[in-house]
Design a protein around this motif. Sequence first.
Motif, PDB file in Angstrom:
ATOM      1  N   PHE A   1       0.833  -1.158  -0.146  1.00 25.15           N
ATOM      2  CA  PHE A   1       0.087  -0.095   0.003  1.00 25.15           C
ATOM      3  C   PHE A   1       0.968   1.059  -0.026  1.00 25.15           C
ATOM      4  O   PHE A   1       0.281   2.471   0.008  1.00 25.15           O
ATOM      5  CB  PHE A   1      -0.962   0.016   1.164  1.00 25.15           C
ATOM      6  CG  PHE A   1      -1.820  -1.266   1.488  1.00 25.15           C
ATOM      7  CD1 PHE A   1      -2.641  -1.657   0.393  1.00 25.15           C
ATOM      8  CD2 PHE A   1      -1.571  -2.063   2.708  1.00 25.15           C
ATOM      9  CE1 PHE A   1      -3.458  -2.867   0.381  1.00 25.15           C
ATOM     10  CE2 PHE A   1      -2.306  -3.330   2.492  1.00 25.15           C
ATOM     11  CZ  PHE A   1      -3.223  -3.569   1.677  1.00 25.15           C
TER      12      PHE A   1
ATOM     13  N   ASP B   1      -6.874  -7.492  -2.686  1.00 23.48           N
ATOM     14  CA  ASP B   1      -6.022  -7.941  -3.586  1.00 23.48           C
ATOM     15  C   ASP B   1      -4.337  -8.102  -3.221  1.00 23.48           C
ATOM     16  O   ASP B   1      -3.678  -8.339  -3.780  1.00 23.48           O
ATOM     17  CB  ASP B   1      -6.179  -7.340  -4.901  1.00 23.48           C
ATOM     18  CG  ASP B   1      -7.476  -7.235  -5.661  1.00 23.48           C
ATOM     19  OD1 ASP B   1      -8.066  -8.559  -5.331  1.00 23.48           O
ATOM     20  OD2 ASP B   1      -8.232  -6.301  -5.930  1.00 23.48           O
ATOM     21  N   ALA B   2      -4.129  -7.627  -1.926  1.00 25.37           N
ATOM     22  CA  ALA B   2      -2.789  -7.634  -1.584  1.00 25.37           C
ATOM     23  C   ALA B   2      -2.558  -8.839  -1.118  1.00 25.37           C
ATOM     24  O   ALA B   2      -3.315  -9.826  -1.000  1.00 25.37           O
ATOM     25  CB  ALA B   2      -2.740  -6.659  -0.336  1.00 25.37           C
TER      26      ALA B   2
ATOM     27  N   PRO C   1      -8.261  -2.695  -2.610  1.00 29.40           N
ATOM     28  CA  PRO C   1      -6.747  -3.018  -2.562  1.00 29.40           C
ATOM     29  C   PRO C   1      -6.281  -3.990  -1.319  1.00 29.40           C
ATOM     30  O   PRO C   1      -5.413  -4.914  -1.467  1.00 29.40           O
ATOM     31  CB  PRO C   1      -6.038  -1.921  -2.331  1.00 29.40           C
ATOM     32  CG  PRO C   1      -7.121  -0.910  -3.042  1.00 29.40           C
ATOM     33  CD  PRO C   1      -8.529  -1.452  -2.560  1.00 29.40           C
TER      34      PRO C   1
END
Length: 467
Positions: free
Chosen positions: A56, A146-147, A143
């Motif tokens: 991130f 999907d990390a 996100p």
Amino acid sequence: MGSTIEPNRLNRRDLIKRATAIGIAAVPASGLLSACAASGGGSKQETGKKTATNPFGVADSAGLEVIIFKGGFGDDYAKRFEQLYSKQYPSAKVTHTPTQNITGLLQPRLNGGNPPDVVDDSGNAQIKLDVLQKAGQLTDLTPLLDAPSIDDPGKKVRDTLQPGTVELGTIGGTFCTLQYVYTVFGLWYSGKLFRQHGWSAPRTWADFMSLSAEIKKAGIAPFAHQGKYPYYINVAIMDLAIKNGGPDFMNRVDKLDDTVWDEAPAKNAIEAVYQIVSNNYLLPGTNGMTHIESQTAWNQYRAAFVPCGAWLENEQLKSTPSDFEMTFMPMPSLPGDKLPFEAIRGGANEPYIVPAKAKNAAGGMEFMRIMLSKAGAVAFAQTANSLTVVKDAIGPEVQLRPGTKSTVTALKAAGGNVFNPTYLYTASQLDVDMGNASSELMANRIQPAEWLKRVKTATQKAKKNGS
């Protein structure tokens, strides 16, 4: 979570019960919407370089502010998460604020455009998630899904979550809240009490009734329930009905098909529960008790069974004898059940959010990624005595209290037979109306046929009102 259904716990059952439904003090949408328009861009977000281990782009020295609802789960678990975060970002100052007044603390800061970075938005003073989402106050957490998983970078975080977690965290088509606690619901008993009397946990309703007769002869009430908060007995009734009628029955309940209340699964379930009343198997006074009062009476061996979710052990820590051996079991089977005895209600709750204008939103998502690691899940299980939405995080080597350990065993035994009705979220007034009928039934002021009639009428009203 901390609580969700009643005064203080009410907050946690947020999971389901209130999974937005009961007793939440909602912030008016207009207040947040106008604030959103007036607050401008807020503080400039701090970011660093994105890498494989920093997906991130968290800035190494960016501070992280965490606000936690301090309810039935306490807040020690969050301190464990914060320690894990500080190991990864030792230069970052982590600020920890526990509260039972999320609205009072959070709303002014949302309006001012300077919110914290992570919030456990739970409790009676929760700000409703749909209000926050419509006001543009929530960070899109896609996100995070999907990390890469901290434990296995070859897997995405989404692949490590219990089924239903993403759906329950999605509002208005966007995954914007992490429902972190995984709660199972059923009956609870004392392993010590049962061993002393040579009793075995019943798998069928017939066995439950036979055992109840034995329990009563021993001078103990077979059953206590949280009479002032009929949500609990509603769960027991509906779990019997759903196991009897199967997934199709549950889906029709969720779609507010009022004809389900004319059919055998609903009739079988309510008549079964009424047997507890008609056989005088209730703990005297339980119909007027709060959750704490009834559960404490159960801890004192005045009753053999109590219905509740998996937060029970942590909630009753101070009242539970050290050798009580708190044990969880599914609702017993009725004749003709379409789901096996091992089937249980289970689902995610306790919502965590990253405000859209958080200064360290990247750090907020990284904090959640740590929560969703095995280390985070173990820390929560050991500190808050409840499970999380992280699949297969608790191995046999992890030391847990007896009740929590028994829920792990039950969840594994259930396998794919885990169900979670959604009418509690989408038609909360139906649950309230059902609870009113259930209170009358448990007090023996109405009988099963009248209960079915009232709940059918409540379903029709809910559908007419657009739930």
